[in-house]
Design a protein around this motif. Structure first.
Motif, mmCIF file in Angstrom:
data_model
loop_
_atom_site.group_PDB
_atom_site.id
_atom_site.type_symbol
_atom_site.label_atom_id
_atom_site.label_comp_id
_atom_site.label_asym_id
_atom_site.label_seq_id
_atom_site.Cartn_x
_atom_site.Cartn_y
_atom_site.Cartn_z
ATOM 1 N N ALA B 9 5.195 6.239 -6.830
ATOM 2 C CA ALA B 9 5.373 7.260 -7.865
ATOM 3 C C ALA B 9 4.441 8.431 -7.602
ATOM 4 O O ALA B 9 3.236 8.274 -7.521
ATOM 5 N N LEU B 10 5.033 9.638 -7.441
ATOM 6 C CA LEU B 10 4.217 10.823 -7.181
ATOM 7 C C LEU B 10 3.701 11.388 -8.498
ATOM 8 O O LEU B 10 2.555 11.784 -8.618
ATOM 9 N N VAL B 11 4.593 11.392 -9.481
ATOM 10 C CA VAL B 11 4.190 11.836 -10.815
ATOM 11 C C VAL B 11 4.431 10.672 -11.754
ATOM 12 O O VAL B 11 5.498 10.061 -11.732
ATOM 13 N N LEU B 26 5.590 14.899 -28.353
ATOM 14 C CA LEU B 26 5.831 13.934 -27.282
ATOM 15 C C LEU B 26 5.511 12.542 -27.826
ATOM 16 O O LEU B 26 4.393 12.277 -28.246
ATOM 17 N N LYS B 27 6.533 11.689 -27.833
ATOM 18 C CA LYS B 27 6.353 10.363 -28.436
ATOM 19 C C LYS B 27 6.400 9.294 -27.365
ATOM 20 O O LYS B 27 7.468 8.950 -26.876
ATOM 21 N N ASP B 28 5.216 8.817 -26.995
ATOM 22 C CA ASP B 28 5.128 7.654 -26.130
ATOM 23 C C ASP B 28 6.001 7.804 -24.871
ATOM 24 O O ASP B 28 6.865 6.991 -24.589
ATOM 25 N N ILE B 29 5.747 8.870 -24.154
ATOM 26 C CA ILE B 29 6.579 9.184 -22.987
ATOM 27 C C ILE B 29 6.145 8.385 -21.756
ATOM 28 O O ILE B 29 4.971 8.386 -21.396
ATOM 29 N N ASN B 30 7.092 7.714 -21.143
ATOM 30 C CA ASN B 30 6.860 7.051 -19.860
ATOM 31 C C ASN B 30 7.865 7.593 -18.861
ATOM 32 O O ASN B 30 9.065 7.560 -19.121
ATOM 33 N N LEU B 31 7.359 8.094 -17.758
ATOM 34 C CA LEU B 31 8.264 8.666 -16.757
ATOM 35 C C LEU B 31 7.611 8.552 -15.387
ATOM 36 O O LEU B 31 6.444 8.903 -15.221
ATOM 37 N N GLN B 32 8.347 8.012 -14.423
ATOM 38 C CA GLN B 32 7.842 7.928 -13.057
ATOM 39 C C GLN B 32 8.781 8.753 -12.166
ATOM 40 O O GLN B 32 9.985 8.600 -12.247
ATOM 41 N N VAL B 33 8.199 9.605 -11.353
ATOM 42 C CA VAL B 33 9.005 10.379 -10.422
ATOM 43 C C VAL B 33 8.529 10.064 -9.011
ATOM 44 O O VAL B 33 7.351 10.233 -8.696
ATOM 45 N N ARG B 34 9.448 9.601 -8.191
ATOM 46 C CA ARG B 34 9.081 9.232 -6.819
ATOM 47 C C ARG B 34 9.091 10.456 -5.920
ATOM 48 O O ARG B 34 9.686 11.487 -6.230
ATOM 49 N N LYS B 35 8.438 10.288 -4.782
ATOM 50 C CA LYS B 35 8.381 11.374 -3.809
ATOM 51 C C LYS B 35 9.803 11.737 -3.363
ATOM 52 O O LYS B 35 10.609 10.851 -3.072
ATOM 53 N N ASP B 220 13.990 14.973 -29.880
ATOM 54 C CA ASP B 220 12.928 14.703 -30.868
ATOM 55 C C ASP B 220 11.680 14.086 -30.239
ATOM 56 O O ASP B 220 11.099 13.145 -30.782
ATOM 57 N N GLY B 221 11.293 14.597 -29.083
ATOM 58 C CA GLY B 221 10.038 14.158 -28.480
ATOM 59 C C GLY B 221 10.115 12.839 -27.737
ATOM 60 O O GLY B 221 9.103 12.335 -27.267
ATOM 61 N N GLN B 222 11.314 12.272 -27.630
ATOM 62 C CA GLN B 222 11.433 11.001 -26.927
ATOM 63 C C GLN B 222 12.379 11.110 -25.752
ATOM 64 O O GLN B 222 13.285 11.943 -25.763
ATOM 65 N N ILE B 223 12.163 10.250 -24.761
ATOM 66 C CA ILE B 223 13.155 10.147 -23.697
ATOM 67 C C ILE B 223 14.226 9.180 -24.188
ATOM 68 O O ILE B 223 13.962 8.009 -24.437
ATOM 69 N N VAL B 224 15.423 9.717 -24.369
ATOM 70 C CA VAL B 224 16.500 8.906 -24.949
ATOM 71 C C VAL B 224 17.305 8.226 -23.840
ATOM 72 O O VAL B 224 17.709 7.082 -23.965
ATOM 73 N N GLU B 225 17.554 8.974 -22.755
ATOM 74 C CA GLU B 225 18.274 8.376 -21.637
ATOM 75 C C GLU B 225 17.652 8.800 -20.317
ATOM 76 O O GLU B 225 17.090 9.892 -20.208
ATOM 77 N N ASP B 226 17.760 7.933 -19.341
ATOM 78 C CA ASP B 226 17.231 8.207 -18.015
ATOM 79 C C ASP B 226 18.237 7.578 -17.054
ATOM 80 O O ASP B 226 18.287 6.358 -16.920
ATOM 81 N N ALA B 227 19.102 8.403 -16.465
ATOM 82 C CA ALA B 227 20.210 7.847 -15.692
ATOM 83 C C ALA B 227 20.569 8.763 -14.526
ATOM 84 O O ALA B 227 20.033 9.861 -14.415
ATOM 85 N N THR B 228 21.469 8.320 -13.670
ATOM 86 C CA THR B 228 21.967 9.205 -12.624
ATOM 87 C C THR B 228 22.865 10.245 -13.291
ATOM 88 O O THR B 228 23.409 9.992 -14.371
#
Lengths: 216, 251
Positions: B9-11, B26-35, B220-228
Motif C-alpha cells: 500500500a502506497l497510500v 470524515l467518518k472512520d475512513i479506511n482506504l488503501q491505494v497500491r502502487k 456523508d463522510g463515509q466510504i459507501v462503496e469501493d469497487a471496480t
C-alpha cells in the motif's frame, strides 16, 4: 520671496537632512515592518504575540512619545548616541514599521490561500512559502498604501526638528524666528520643499503600481 | 492501536476522522491505494471527498486515525511534513499556479528550491514536461495569459516535476469550460497508462470508466462503496450510489 532666495542654502541643507532621515528610516521601517508582518502570520505563537503587541503599541501612541523614548529614555538606559539624529531615525523607523506591518499583513491576506497551498504541496516550508510566493505578491498589492505611509513618514520627520535635529522643519523654524516680518513666506517655502519630496513619491506610487500589477 | 501498513500500500488511511465544528466530514475512513493504482473518488458535493484528498498531504488536518505514504505516517508539522509533501503531487480545482511567476518558473521552482536541482537541469526537465502536456510554447508567459485548460496542464507538470510517488487530483476539471475538460483528462489518462499512482476526486464519470482501477463512492463522510468501475457503474450495491448514479444519467 527674498527671504526664501536669500536662505536657499539653508533650505537646501534642511531638505537634504529631511531626505536623509526619511530615506534611512524608510528603508529600516520597510524591512522591520515586513519582518513584523511575517511574524504576525507565522505558526509560532510567541512571534505572533510579539508582533501584535508591537504594532498595537506603536500604532496607537503618538510619534512624539516614540521620540521622547528614543531621545531621552534610551540614553538613560545606557544606549548613547553621538547625535540626536540617530534617536530620530530610531523613533521614526520603529513607529513607521508598525504601519508598514499592518499594510503588508493586509497584502498577505489578499493573496489567495491556494497560492500557499500549492507552494506547501510541492514541499516548501513556511519560510519559503512566505518569501518566494506570498510576500512577492503581497508587496505588489500594497504599494499604494506603502507609499502613503512613506509620505506620512516624510512629514513625520518634521517632529525631529523639535528634538534638536536640524532638518527642513527645524531650519524653517529658525528662519521664521529670525524673520518675524516674513513668517508666512518662510513657512510656504518650507512647505514647498516638503512637496518636492512627497509629490514625486505619489507619482512614483502610481507608476510602480501599474508596472508590477499581477494579472489573475 | 496498530498502524500496520500492508507491504504494497502506497497510500494508507486507517480509521481517519475529521470534524468541521459539529459536522463530521470524515467518518472512520479506511482506504488503501497500491502502487500504480488509479482510484477515482466520486460522490455528491459535501460528501467529504475533497477533504479526504486534501487530508492525504495534510492540507487538512485530521483528528484521529493515521495516514501514511509509502509506509511513513504523515508528520504533524515542520521539515518532515514538507519532505513528505514533496513526494505527493497535488492538482487543485482552481489550478493555483504562482501568479507572479512564468509558466517555466512555476514548474522549476519546486525542483530548484526544494530539491536543490541546478537551474539548467530543472529548466530542461520542465521544458520536457511542458512539451509532454502540450504547453511547451507557453513557457515564458504568465499564468493569467493562459486558458484554464492550459493552466491546469501546467499545474500537472508542476506537480510531476517533483517526481512524486503519488498524484492527488482535487476536482481538476470542475473549474474548466466544457471544451477544455478533455485536454486535461487526456493528460491524466496518459499519466494513468504510464503507471502513475493516482487518487482523483472528480465528477467525470467518463474518466472513471476509462482510467480507474477502482471507484470509491463517498456520501456523508463515509466510504459507501469501493469497487471496480465496471461493477460500480453497472451494479451499484447501495441505495445511495444507485440514487447518485440515477441523477447523473438523467442529464
Amino acid at each position: 520671496m527674498d527671504v526664501i532666495i536669500e536662505n536657499l542654502p539653508l533650505y537646501w541643507e534642511g531638505f537634504l537632512r529631511t531626505l536623509f532621515l526619511s530615506a534611512v528610516s524608510g528603508v529600516i521601517a520597510l524591512v522591520l515592518g515586513t519582518l513584523l508582518a511575517a511574524a504576525r502570520v507565522s505558526p509560532v505563537a510567541a512571534l505572533r504575540g510579539f508582533s501584535t503587541v508591537y504594532v498595537e503599541v506603536l500604532r496607537n501612541t503618538p510619534l512624539t512619545i516614540a521620540f521622547f523614548f528614543a531621545a531621552i529614555v534610551l540614553p538613560r538606559l545606557g544606549v548613547k548616541f553621538e547625535q540626536f539624529e540617530i534617536a530620530a531615525i530610531i523613533a521614526l523607523s520603529t513607529y513607521t514599521a508598525a504601519f508598514i506591518a499592518e499594510a503588508v499583513r493586509s497584502g498577505v491576506n489578499s493573496v489567495p490561500v491556494g497560492q500557499a497551498e500549492a507552494a506547501r504541496s510541492i514541499g516548501m516550508g513556511f519560510g519559503q512559502v512566505l518569501s518566494l510566493i506570498i510576500l512577492p505578491q503581497a508587496l505588489r498589492t500594497v504599494i499604494p498604501p506603502l507609499i502613503n505611509i512613506l509620505i506620512a513618514l516624510v512629514k513625520n520627520s518634521s517632529v525631529a526638528g523639535a528634538f534638536f535635529v536640524l532638518e527642513l522643519f527645524g531650519y524653517g523654524r529658525q528662519l521664521a524666528n529670525a524673520n518675524g516680518d516674513a513668517v508666512i513666506t518662510v513657512l510656504l517655502g518650507t512647505a514647498f520643499f516638503y512637496l518636492l519630496l512627497t509629490v514625486p513619491l505619489g507619482i512614483l506610487a502610481s507608476t510602480v503600481e501599474r508596472k508590477v500589477a499581477i494579472a489573475r | 492501536m496498530t498502524t500496520h501498513v500492508p507491504g504494497d500500500a502506497l497510500v494508507s488511511l486507517n480509521a481517519v476522522n475529521k470534524h468541521y465544528g459539529q459536522l463530521h466530514v470524515l467518518k472512520d475512513i479506511n482506504l488503501q491505494v497500491r502502487k500504480g493504482e488509479v482510484v477515482v473518488v466520486i460522490g455528491p458535493s459535501g460528501s467529504g471527498k475533497s477533504t479526504l484528498c486534501r487530508a492525504i498531504n495534510r492540507l487538512e488536518t485530521i483528528e484521529d486515525g493515521t495516514i501514511s505514504i509509502d509506509g511513513k505516517v504523515l508528520p504533524e508539522e515542520g521539515k518532515a511534513l514538507a519532505q513528505l509533501r514533496a513526494d505527493v503531487g497535488m492538482v487543485f480545482q482552481s489550478f493555483n499556479l504562482f501568479a507572479h511567476k512564468t509558466i517555466l518558473e512555476n514548474v522549476t521552482l519546486g525542483p530548484i528550491k526544494v530539491k536543490g536541482v541546478s537551474k539548467g537541469e530543472a529548466d530542461k526537465d520542465a521544458m520536457a514536461l511542458l512539451e509532454r502536456v502540450g504547453v511547451g510554447h507557453q513557457a515564458p508567459k504568465l499564468p493569467a495569459q493562459l486558458s484554464g485548460g492550459q493552466q491546469q496542464r501546467v499545474a500537472i507538470a508542476r506537480a510531476l516535476a517533483m517526481k512524486p510517488k503519488v498524484m492527488l487530483f482535487d476536482e481538476p476539471t470542475s473549474a474548466l469550460d466544457p471544451e477544455m475538460i478533455n485536454e486535461v483528462l487526456d493528460v491524466m489518462v496518459q499519466l494513468a497508462k504510464e503507471g502513475m499512482t493516482m487518487i482523483v476526486v472528480t465528477h467525470e464519470m467518463g474518466f472513471a470508466r476509462k482510467a480507474a482501477d477502482r471507484v470509491v463512492f463517498m456520501a456523508d463522510g463515509q466510504i459507501v462503496e469501493d469497487a471496480t468501475p465496471e461493477e460500480f457503474f453497472t451494479n451499484p450495491k447501495s441505495d445511495r450510489a444507485k440514487d447518485f448514479l440515477s441523477k447523473l444519467l438523467t442529464h
